[in-house]
Design a protein around this motif. Structure first.
Motif, short mmCIF file in Angstrom:
data_model
loop_
_atom_site.label_atom_id
_atom_site.label_comp_id
_atom_site.label_asym_id
_atom_site.label_seq_id
_atom_site.Cartn_x
_atom_site.Cartn_y
_atom_site.Cartn_z
N GLU A 156 0.83 -1.21 0.00
CA GLU A 156 0.00 0.00 0.00
C GLU A 156 0.86 1.26 0.00
O GLU A 156 0.49 2.27 -0.56
CB GLU A 156 -0.92 0.00 1.23
CG GLU A 156 -2.01 -1.05 1.14
CD GLU A 156 -2.97 -1.03 2.31
OE1 GLU A 156 -4.06 -1.61 2.18
OE2 GLU A 156 -2.63 -0.45 3.38
N THR B 193 -8.66 3.72 -4.90
CA THR B 193 -7.54 4.04 -4.01
C THR B 193 -7.91 3.73 -2.57
O THR B 193 -9.09 3.74 -2.20
CB THR B 193 -7.16 5.53 -4.12
OG1 THR B 193 -8.29 6.32 -3.72
CG2 THR B 193 -6.78 5.89 -5.55
N ARG B 194 -6.90 3.47 -1.77
CA ARG B 194 -7.12 3.10 -0.38
C ARG B 194 -7.75 4.25 0.41
O ARG B 194 -8.64 4.05 1.23
CB ARG B 194 -5.77 2.70 0.22
CG ARG B 194 -5.68 2.63 1.71
CD ARG B 194 -6.23 1.33 2.28
NE ARG B 194 -6.62 1.52 3.68
CZ ARG B 194 -5.81 1.34 4.72
NH1 ARG B 194 -4.59 0.90 4.53
NH2 ARG B 194 -6.22 1.55 5.96
N THR C 229 -1.36 2.69 -3.83
CA THR C 229 -2.70 2.35 -4.31
C THR C 229 -3.24 3.44 -5.21
O THR C 229 -4.33 3.33 -5.76
CB THR C 229 -3.71 2.14 -3.14
OG1 THR C 229 -4.07 3.41 -2.56
CG2 THR C 229 -3.13 1.23 -2.06
#
Ligand SMILES: [Fe+2]
Length: 317
Positions: free
Chosen positions: A127, A222-223, A291
């Motif tokens: 990540e 995206t995270r 990410t």
């Protein structure tokens, strides 16, 4: 008491400036000997800006290990990666590597590296990426960053739709005497375990080579924003196949059909206009949301460049 936490306030009196519009920020020390900023403040900036370069803090290997260790992430080894890297903290957890690629050569490779998200070709992609510059290239050799959210939005509606609707497939082929090096085992059962854990299929070829296959989207969410980003290893895979002529890494649509050159040209074009250089000085650090952001490298022409990398598989933020 306010519980609101502002990363910028916490960074006073450090200078925080955009790296380039839409691709990260630089945090600069105001004077020599400034202590490294609190990780919580930097985490706030990584979440918002995708990439943070720390400049002027004079990091060495030990401080890099200690400082990155304060970011509440689970570090991972380089197992299963296509690039052979020297481990720098062997006596410790072994998760800091020199990015230089010297396999089969005395000197490190100096060609430019296309944009990519690290290890997007396996499920266990990190990540967060931590980079540290021990020594910049004599000339050029910058690390590049590019915001995948901005790329996704800047693509034509047709290109966006194609990536929305179709998954891509990463095919990696390792020669009979090569996969043992990549997976650090001679036991094919161990390789199969790794592939199962990463939702990859594994095929053994008659000559002892292996082919792994991983299907995923090129535009994952995206995270930290939950937004779609062009964040993948498509360009670097395409380059390995078509420019370097290597069969080790191919990218296709999930049904096995070729990704057409026109679409790739549009992607490259859009990315070129959104890419920033991290101008390395020895002792600098960069932290990148893997990410969301793509990263790569400009070409250089010496053997002194030394950039270290530490991959955070999972960030507990
Ligand atoms: Fe990379």
């Amino acid at each position: 008491v306010s519980t609101h936490f502002s990363p910028r306030d916490a960074l006073q009196p450090l200078r925080v400036t955009p790296l380039v519009p839409r691709a990260g920020v630089v945090v600069e020390s105001s004077a020599q000997g400034d202590p490294l900023p609190a990780p919580e403040a930097i985490i706030g900036l990584v979440k918002v800006h995708g990439a943070v370069a720390l400049h002027g803090f004079d990091i060495d290997l030990e401080t890099f290990e200690r400082y990155s260790g304060r970011f509440h992430v689970d570090f991972m080894s380089n197992l299963g990666s296509g690039s052979w890297r020297k481990t720098m903290n062997q006596g410790s957890d072994g998760t800091i590597q020199d990015v230089a690629y010297r396999y089969g050569s005395d000197r490190q490779q100096t060609f430019p590296l296309p944009l990519h998200a690290d290890r997007a070709y396996v499920k266990s992609a990190p990540e967060v990426m931590f980079f540290a510059c021990m020594e910049p290239a004599v000339k050029d050799g910058q690390t590049t960053v590019c915001d995948g959210i901005a790329v996704y939005r800047a693509l034509s509606p047709q290109a966006r739709r194609r990536f929305d609707e179709r998954d891509i497939c990463y095919l990696r082929r390792y020669a009979p005497d090569e996969w043992q090096l990549i997976y650090r085992t001679t036991d094919i059962a161990r390789v199969r375990e790794y592939c199962d854990a990463n939702e990859m299929t594994l095929e053994l070829e008659r000559d002892g080579a292996i082919v792994t296959r991983y299907v995923t989207t090129a535009v994952p969410r995206t995270r930290w924003q939950g937004e779609r980003a062009f964040c993948n290893s498509l360009q670097i895979g395409y380059w390995q196949e078509h420019t370097l002529g290597r069969a080790v890494n191919r990218v296709r649509w999930a049904d096995g059909s070729e990704i057409d050159a026109g679409l790739m040209a549009e992607v490259d074009d859009v990315c070129a206009g959104l890419t920033a250089d991290i101008p390395w000085v020895a002792g600098d650090i960069a932290i990148v949301d893997n990410t969301r952001m793509l990263h790569g490298r400009r070409a250089f022409d010496d053997d002194v460049r030394q950039i270290l990398v530490r991959m955070g598989q999972k960030a507990h933020w």
